[in-house]
Design an enzyme around this catalytic site. Structure first.
Site, PDB file in Angstrom:
ATOM      1  N   TYR A 181       0.843  -1.197   0.000  1.00  0.00           N
ATOM      2  CA  TYR A 181       0.000   0.000   0.000  1.00  0.00           C
ATOM      3  C   TYR A 181       0.875   1.242   0.000  1.00  0.00           C
ATOM      4  O   TYR A 181       2.062   1.198   0.334  1.00  0.00           O
ATOM      5  CB  TYR A 181      -0.947   0.016   1.202  1.00  0.00           C
ATOM      6  N   CYS A 182       0.242   2.363  -0.385  1.00  0.00           N
ATOM      7  CA  CYS A 182       0.963   3.631  -0.421  1.00  0.00           C
ATOM      8  C   CYS A 182       0.085   4.713   0.205  1.00  0.00           C
ATOM      9  O   CYS A 182      -0.329   4.579   1.346  1.00  0.00           O
ATOM     10  CB  CYS A 182       1.364   3.962  -1.854  1.00  0.00           C
ATOM     11  N   ARG A 183      -0.251   5.758  -0.565  1.00  0.00           N
ATOM     12  CA  ARG A 183      -0.968   6.910  -0.007  1.00  0.00           C
ATOM     13  C   ARG A 183      -2.470   6.888  -0.269  1.00  0.00           C
ATOM     14  O   ARG A 183      -3.138   7.896  -0.075  1.00  0.00           O
ATOM     15  CB  ARG A 183      -0.370   8.207  -0.561  1.00  0.00           C
TER      16      ARG A 183
END
Length: 217
Positions: A181-183
């Protein structure tokens, strides 16, 4: 002064104050800065690097955000560290993203267009991630910069910024299943990271939620 006149003056002044926020947010660059700060406090230099803007431009935008009381700053040695002025600002940003996706057809179209470039990238639900984390059958990677991970992250996730991903993958058994996952839903880095892992033979998935969405869903 009559009551009706007082009410009109009050209403006009009130909406002028609301408009201060609206005018401040009319810049896509300032929205980008707020989005970066929603992932954690950052120095001006870091904001410039991560946004691709010059130091001078970032400083000018931060001044406008300061005047609207949307950000605050502290000094750490020679560095000026900015953060959101209030958690309500992050909540407002998330609401703005949702409204835009529902009311502006271009937003989901843009999202669809970019993800069509990565058709082989699979998404995994929060429910499935949590279930598999309990059994230890999946590894969750946070591919954001380390400062954002240190501010807040999904419990049990390992910090592996994009620039360190190749080296980290070399330490893992080939049969490791990974979710990254990221932002949040609009961050392309997650999709690119998952594609990179798939090309190296790993079974990898994209988590659509960012930390905020994960915490509030």
């Amino acid at each position: 002064m009559k009551d009706a006149q007082l009410a009109d003056i009050y209403k006009e002044q009130l909406f002028l104050q609301y408009a201060r926020i609206g005018k401040c947010l009319s810049s896509e660059r300032r929205l980008e800065i707020l989005n970066l700060l929603s992932n954690g406090s950052k120095a001006v230099e870091t904001l410039a690097h991560q946004s691709g803007m010059s130091f001078a431009n970032v400083s000018r935008h931060l001044q406008v955000l300061l005047e609207a009381n949307l950000v605050k700053f502290t000094k750490k040695g020679t560095y000026v560290i900015y953060s959101l002025a209030n958690p309500l600002v992050a909540e407002f940003l998330m609401s703005l993203w949702k409204i835009s996706e529902h009311q502006l057809s271009d937003v989901p179209r843009l999202k669809q267009n970019i993800y069509e470039q990565y058709k082989n990238v699979r998404t995994i639900s929060k429910k499935d991630v949590l279930k598999r984390m309990k059994t230890g059958s999946i590894l969750v990677l946070d591919i954001r910069p380390k400062d954002e991970y240190e501010t807040e992250h999904i419990e049990g996730a390992v910090s592996v910024p994009m620039e360190e991903l190749d080296g980290y993958l070399q330490t893992l058994p080939q049969n490791t299943e990974i979710a990254a996952y990221c932002r949040g839903p609009y961050c392309v880095f997650t999709t690119q990271a998952v594609e990179q892992m798939q090309k190296k033979g790993f079974k990898a998935y994209r988590i659509e939620e960012g930390v905020y969405e994960w915490r509030t869903s």
